[in-house]
Scaffold this motif. Structure first.
Motif, short mmCIF file in Angstrom:
data_model
loop_
_atom_site.label_atom_id
_atom_site.label_comp_id
_atom_site.label_asym_id
_atom_site.label_seq_id
_atom_site.Cartn_x
_atom_site.Cartn_y
_atom_site.Cartn_z
N LEU A 1 50.30 -10.04 4.75
CA LEU A 1 50.72 -10.87 5.88
C LEU A 1 51.64 -10.13 6.84
O LEU A 1 51.49 -10.23 8.05
CB LEU A 1 51.40 -12.16 5.38
CG LEU A 1 51.83 -13.13 6.47
CD1 LEU A 1 50.60 -13.63 7.24
CD2 LEU A 1 52.59 -14.29 5.88
N MET B 1 41.84 -6.19 3.28
CA MET B 1 41.45 -5.98 4.67
C MET B 1 42.23 -4.76 5.17
O MET B 1 43.44 -4.69 5.03
CB MET B 1 41.78 -7.23 5.49
CG MET B 1 41.26 -7.18 6.90
SD MET B 1 41.50 -8.72 7.80
CE MET B 1 40.44 -9.84 6.93
N ALA C 1 49.64 -7.79 8.95
CA ALA C 1 48.77 -8.53 9.87
C ALA C 1 49.55 -9.11 11.04
O ALA C 1 49.17 -8.92 12.20
CB ALA C 1 48.04 -9.63 9.11
N PRO D 1 49.65 -17.12 12.79
CA PRO D 1 49.00 -16.75 11.53
C PRO D 1 49.93 -16.91 10.32
O PRO D 1 49.47 -17.26 9.23
CB PRO D 1 48.61 -15.29 11.72
CG PRO D 1 48.58 -15.09 13.18
CD PRO D 1 49.59 -16.03 13.75
N GLY E 1 45.31 -17.29 10.21
CA GLY E 1 46.31 -17.18 9.15
C GLY E 1 45.85 -17.81 7.85
O GLY E 1 46.11 -17.27 6.76
N SER F 1 42.74 -18.05 6.87
CA SER F 1 41.74 -17.14 6.29
C SER F 1 42.43 -15.93 5.67
O SER F 1 41.97 -15.40 4.66
CB SER F 1 40.72 -16.71 7.34
OG SER F 1 41.30 -15.88 8.31
N PHE F 2 43.55 -15.48 6.25
CA PHE F 2 44.31 -14.38 5.66
C PHE F 2 44.78 -14.74 4.25
O PHE F 2 44.79 -13.89 3.36
CB PHE F 2 45.52 -14.01 6.52
CG PHE F 2 45.20 -13.24 7.77
CD1 PHE F 2 43.95 -12.68 7.98
CD2 PHE F 2 46.17 -13.06 8.73
CE1 PHE F 2 43.67 -11.97 9.13
CE2 PHE F 2 45.90 -12.35 9.89
CZ PHE F 2 44.65 -11.80 10.09
N ILE G 1 42.28 -5.47 10.92
CA ILE G 1 43.39 -6.30 11.40
C ILE G 1 43.66 -6.01 12.87
O ILE G 1 43.91 -6.94 13.66
CB ILE G 1 44.65 -6.09 10.54
CG1 ILE G 1 44.40 -6.63 9.13
CG2 ILE G 1 45.87 -6.75 11.16
CD1 ILE G 1 45.49 -6.28 8.13
N TYR H 1 49.00 -19.18 7.30
CA TYR H 1 48.97 -18.56 5.97
C TYR H 1 49.66 -19.46 4.95
O TYR H 1 49.16 -19.66 3.85
CB TYR H 1 49.67 -17.20 6.05
CG TYR H 1 49.56 -16.35 4.81
CD1 TYR H 1 48.51 -15.46 4.66
CD2 TYR H 1 50.51 -16.41 3.80
CE1 TYR H 1 48.40 -14.66 3.54
CE2 TYR H 1 50.42 -15.62 2.68
CZ TYR H 1 49.36 -14.74 2.55
OH TYR H 1 49.27 -13.95 1.44
N VAL I 1 45.33 -11.00 2.46
CA VAL I 1 45.71 -9.99 3.44
C VAL I 1 47.22 -9.77 3.36
O VAL I 1 47.98 -10.72 3.13
CB VAL I 1 45.30 -10.46 4.86
CG1 VAL I 1 45.84 -9.55 5.93
CG2 VAL I 1 43.79 -10.54 4.95
#
Length: 187
Positions: free
Chosen positions: A132, A1, A135, A52, A122, A124-125, A6, A56, A130
């Motif tokens: 982290l 991503m 993000a 998030p 988070g 979905s990250f 983001i 995560y 992603v």
């Protein structure tokens, strides 16, 4: 991503916090608005970044549980705080007193209520692999900036609607809670 994606996620997540910041800014005393704007924006930015990160690491099972009730939690918290603002507005009108600060418990409740959706983001990250740190830093800073600006803008609006600022702020919070509830129940 990529960073732009983001950033837009951060802006989207910051909208609830921005609306609350606008509402709170309307009722603040002129002498305390910058201090309160900083504290409120810091709390919103922190929780928007924290949720998030928790999501995560917590995984999808925990998020599914929270997603089923997050809208109710946000609705209840925002409505209670909005009702309290309207009640304080009535008392303020009778006593002609401006709010000098926002109580810590209100800041904490507002920050949690406006950041619960970020928990699912988070999760979905984690599935999308992603970065982290990028993000949560982007989301936190974006929320901080938007919330800070919205408190200041809310103060300007509050000066225009001074007699009704607490009522208007409370109504905005209640409507925001209702919007969150409707979006999650029907869309």
């Amino acid at each position: 991503m990529d960073f732009i994606t983001i950033l837009f996620i951060g802006i989207g997540l910051a909208m609830d916090a921005s609306a609350v910041s606008l509402a709170k800014g309307m009722s603040l005393d002129k002498d305390q608005v910058k201090k309160c704007a900083f504290i409120l924006a810091l709390a919103f930015g922190f929780f928007q970044a924290l949720m998030p990160a928790i999501g995560y690491y917590a995984g999808s099972h925990f998020a599914e549980y929270i997603q089923s009730i997050d809208h109710w939690i946000a609705f209840i918290l925002l409505s209670l705080i909005g009702i309290n603002m309207i009640r304080e507005g009535k008392e303020e009108k009778e006593n002609e007193v401006k709010i000098h600060s926002i109580p810590f418990k209100d800041i904490l409740l507002l920050a949690i209520a406006t950041s619960i959706d970020a928990l699912a983001v988070g999760v979905s990250f984690a599935f999308l692999k992603v970065n982290l740190f990028l993000a949560i830093t982007t989301i936190g800073i974006t929320t901080f900036i938007l919330s800070f600006v919205c408190v200041l803008f809310g103060k300007k609006l509050g000066c225009l609607f001074e007699k009704y600022a607490e009522y208007l702020g409370g109504i905005i919070l209640i409507l925001l809670g209702i919007r969150i509830l409707i979006e999650h129940l029907f869309f």
